[in-house]
Design a protein around this motif. Structure first.
Motif, short mmCIF file in Angstrom:
data_model
loop_
_atom_site.label_atom_id
_atom_site.label_comp_id
_atom_site.label_asym_id
_atom_site.label_seq_id
_atom_site.Cartn_x
_atom_site.Cartn_y
_atom_site.Cartn_z
N ILE A 76 -5.00 2.59 5.65
CA ILE A 76 -4.58 1.22 5.35
C ILE A 76 -3.07 1.07 5.55
O ILE A 76 -2.59 0.06 6.08
N ALA A 77 -2.30 2.08 5.13
CA ALA A 77 -0.85 1.99 5.28
C ALA A 77 -0.44 1.96 6.75
O ALA A 77 0.50 1.27 7.13
N ASN A 99 -14.55 1.24 10.90
CA ASN A 99 -14.51 1.48 9.47
C ASN A 99 -14.54 0.12 8.79
O ASN A 99 -14.43 -0.93 9.45
N LEU A 100 -14.74 0.10 7.47
CA LEU A 100 -14.93 -1.17 6.77
C LEU A 100 -13.68 -2.06 6.84
O LEU A 100 -13.78 -3.28 6.83
N TRP A 101 -12.51 -1.47 6.93
CA TRP A 101 -11.28 -2.28 7.05
C TRP A 101 -11.25 -3.03 8.37
O TRP A 101 -10.97 -4.23 8.42
N THR A 102 -11.50 -2.33 9.48
CA THR A 102 -11.48 -3.02 10.78
C THR A 102 -12.62 -4.02 10.91
O THR A 102 -12.45 -5.06 11.53
N ALA A 115 0.81 -1.21 0.00
CA ALA A 115 0.00 0.00 0.00
C ALA A 115 0.84 1.26 0.00
O ALA A 115 0.34 2.33 -0.32
N LYS A 116 2.13 1.18 0.30
CA LYS A 116 2.95 2.38 0.43
C LYS A 116 3.11 3.14 -0.87
O LYS A 116 2.97 4.36 -0.89
N PRO A 117 3.39 2.48 -2.06
CA PRO A 117 3.49 3.26 -3.29
C PRO A 117 2.22 3.98 -3.63
O PRO A 117 2.25 5.13 -4.09
N ILE A 133 -6.99 -9.85 4.24
CA ILE A 133 -7.98 -8.82 4.59
C ILE A 133 -8.35 -7.98 3.39
O ILE A 133 -9.53 -7.65 3.18
N ALA A 134 -7.37 -7.60 2.53
CA ALA A 134 -7.64 -6.67 1.42
C ALA A 134 -8.69 -7.21 0.45
O ALA A 134 -9.62 -6.48 0.09
N PRO A 135 -8.62 -8.51 -0.03
CA PRO A 135 -9.67 -8.98 -0.94
C PRO A 135 -11.05 -9.00 -0.29
O PRO A 135 -12.05 -8.64 -0.91
N TYR A 136 -11.10 -9.41 0.99
CA TYR A 136 -12.40 -9.44 1.66
C TYR A 136 -12.94 -8.02 1.89
O TYR A 136 -14.14 -7.77 1.82
N TRP A 137 -12.02 -7.06 2.16
CA TRP A 137 -12.44 -5.66 2.32
C TRP A 137 -13.04 -5.12 1.04
O TRP A 137 -14.06 -4.42 1.04
N LYS A 138 -12.43 -5.43 -0.14
CA LYS A 138 -12.99 -4.98 -1.41
C LYS A 138 -14.36 -5.61 -1.67
O LYS A 138 -15.28 -4.95 -2.17
#
Length: 269
Positions: free
Chosen positions: A120-121, A213-216, A5-7, A234-239
């Protein structure tokens, strides 16, 4: 684990900084153009405006009025961008809803993306720091006061080891014969059971709490199911959570949810 996520965060923040710098530079440039005689306006005095319009050539008057309108628009763009960014950082829902009507859509999307990726970062950085910590060193038991055995001192003569005594074997009749055990059916893995249950059951529902939030929400739901809490899971399920609940959110914005509203939790794949 190296975060990806940093870039994206760097790019979004760079675009936001470039936008704010361009807005400030545009306001400064329009103010500097006021020093030109044919672009100068009389100010806020109505009689002075009448005299200025009567004595100024039409093309100069139109150019000066356009410069004044452009200056007002540049100030409005800079103020709306700064206020909307402050509202998203402070997470004030009423202020965010009010400024959504005055801030251009492209600017809102850029600010929302930069703020969301920054969150996210920060979560990914905490996970990576925990992963780099490693396991604690194993405790070493300290043994004190061990006395040397007889015959093991520095000046002792080596002693021959005693011969082992014969062990009598039991009679053949007393040894029980091996009894064959019935075959045991293989037990399915826990992950397969959980995956089948998650696909067959209806989607769960969750009531948003203060500070969620949706991420947590996605991370906590995966933890409740026993799934490893990693960014790759987590990222695919968050999307998927955003796609399922975007139309049902009160604000229509996945980065802005309110306590008390309900979101659907899709099955975890």
């Amino acid at each position: 684990m190296r975060s990806r996520a940093k870039p994206h965060v760097d790019t979004s923040l760079l675009r936001l900084l470039v936008l704010i710098s361009m807005e400030i530079g545009l306001v400064d440039l329009l103010y500097r153009l006021d020093s030109l005689p044919f672009l100068r306006t009389p100010g806020a005095d109505p009689p002075a405006w009448r005299l200025w319009l009567a004595s100024t050539p039409p093309q100069d008057a139109v150019a000066a009025v356009l410069r004044l309108a452009a200056t007002a628009a540049a100030w409005w763009l800079l103020a709306s961008t700064s206020l909307y960014l402050a509202a998203r950082l402070t997470r004030v829902p009423a202020m965010v809803r009010t400024l959504e009507w005055t801030t251009p859509r492209a600017v809102r999307r850029l600010i929302d993306r930069a703020v969301a990726l920054s969150v996210i970062a920060s979560l990914a950085g905490g996970t990576a720091a925990f992963a780099r910590g490693g396991n604690p060193p194993a405790p070493v038991a300290a043994v004190a006061g061990i006395l040397p055995l007889p015959g093991t001192g520095p000046g002792a003569q080596p002693r021959p080891s005693p011969e082992p005594l014969p062990v009598p074997l039991p009679p053949a009749a007393s040894v029980p014969s091996a009894v064959p055990l019935p075959p045991v059916a293989p037990v399915p893995e826990r992950s397969a059971l959980r995956e089948g249950a998650a696909q067959s059951g209806p989607p769960d529902r969750y009531t948003v709490q203060q500070g969620d939030n949706l991420w947590t929400i996605a991370a906590n739901h995966l933890a409740d199911l026993g799934v490893t809490r990693s960014n790759g899971r987590i990222a695919p399920y968050w999307k998927e959570l955003i796609q399922d609940d975007r139309s049902g959110l009160r604000s229509g914005n996945p980065d802005l949810i309110f306590p008390g509203e309900t979101v659907n939790l899709p099955p975890a794949s």
